[in-house]
Design an enzyme around this catalytic site. Sequence first.
Site, short mmCIF file in Angstrom:
data_model
loop_
_atom_site.label_atom_id
_atom_site.label_comp_id
_atom_site.label_asym_id
_atom_site.label_seq_id
_atom_site.Cartn_x
_atom_site.Cartn_y
_atom_site.Cartn_z
N ARG A 79 3.22 3.08 14.34
CA ARG A 79 2.03 3.80 13.84
C ARG A 79 1.14 2.86 13.02
NH1 ARG A 79 -0.32 4.94 8.52
NH2 ARG A 79 -1.46 6.88 8.69
N THR A 92 -2.41 3.07 -0.96
CA THR A 92 -3.15 1.89 -0.49
C THR A 92 -4.09 1.33 -1.55
OG1 THR A 92 -3.17 2.80 1.72
CG2 THR A 92 -4.97 1.31 1.19
N SER A 106 3.67 1.11 -1.74
CA SER A 106 2.83 1.43 -0.59
C SER A 106 1.91 0.30 -0.14
CB SER A 106 2.00 2.69 -0.87
OG SER A 106 1.27 2.50 -2.05
N THR A 128 -2.28 -2.08 3.05
CA THR A 128 -1.30 -1.00 2.86
C THR A 128 -0.03 -1.23 3.67
OG1 THR A 128 -1.07 1.41 2.89
CG2 THR A 128 -2.10 0.42 4.80
C1 SD4 Z 1 -2.59 4.98 5.94
N1 SD4 Z 1 -4.47 5.14 4.43
O1 SD4 Z 1 -1.86 4.15 6.48
C2 SD4 Z 1 -3.11 4.67 4.57
C3 SD4 Z 1 -2.14 5.36 3.69
C4 SD4 Z 1 -2.34 5.29 2.32
O2 SD4 Z 1 -0.15 5.12 1.42
O3 SD4 Z 1 -3.44 5.26 1.80
N2 SD4 Z 1 -1.14 5.30 1.75
O4 SD4 Z 1 -2.85 6.06 6.43
#
Ligand code: SD4
Length: 326
Positions: free
Chosen positions: A214, A186, A83, A204
């Site tokens: 996104r 993350t 991730s 992340t």
């Molecule tokens: C997000 N906060 O892109 C991050 C995701 C995460 O895998 O923490 N994770 O939303």
Amino acid sequence: MKRRRFLNLTGLASAGFLFPKSANSRTTNATQAIQNKPIVISTWRHGFAANQQAWNVLDAGGNALDAVERGVRVTESDASNRSVGLGGLPDREGNVTLDACIMNHKNECGAVAFLKEIENPISVARKVMEETPHVLLVGKGAQEFALAQGFERKNLLTPGAKEAWENWKQKQEEKRPGINHENHDTIGMLALDKNGNLSGACTTSGWAYKMHGRVGDSPIIGSGLFVDNEVGAACATGLGEAVIRISGSSIIVELMRQGLSPQAACEEAIHRLVRKHKDLDNLQVGFLALNKNGEVGAYSVYSGFQYARTDTSANEVFDSTFQMSK
Ligand code: SD4
């Protein structure tokens, strides 16, 4: 019974070898003694290895900004982590797109989002902060800037991540993220150096199998990360959309400014986030906070959130306290 492990800091470089036992964590109310510096904290179990690198900088008298950058680069370059950075799970079309931001004790900050084929987005974010008049570069422009700064292009979709994506495509069952302790998440890192200055970093690959384009909270200053050297710093992990909706990290810093402890501030932010979301089923969010005295806070929506803490007395992973049991 879970066992707390203190490690001799002279052996920190090798401490990682001692770590991977699941017993090396415990639940705690994270606030501890005041005037604790230097200190570094970071999200999830993978934060343990990242903290070692950051600690090497802090312990040698280095600054918090260098510490957090070097620290999270460890996780970005770890191909086994699904991730963050290299090896991160792709979007639904198979593109690994990365988000990161960094902020120092002077409210200077830099960020990149929707960045492809660059292994260490946190260092590109730092270059945005230091070499441009901007805060956030995205997509193609961010990549062109990185290449012009000497970063190398690299395929970040590892065979393991590609296989996971292909399996997902076959099943097409996952419309929402399963953000929990199993997918490691993350890395957000906060550090206080010997001079009493704070910095933070967050990086992340985001929500696995997200829509193409996104961007989550992690590169958004005030959401995934916020630092105010007068008060403290905070960072977030988990479902970015929910974090953005409450400006999570900046809210925590403001709550600390009003006098709340880092722990109480994280708890209030999670309670607020839960109040504002009707459907949080299985959607994890966790916050970390660190104030100028080196006091720590950690809290999450559900059980399962962990964080790593390294200072002169501790070098370990803790289970965060949480609002709801899963
Ligand atoms: C997000 N906060 O892109 C991050 C995701 C995460 O895998 O923490 N994770 O939303």
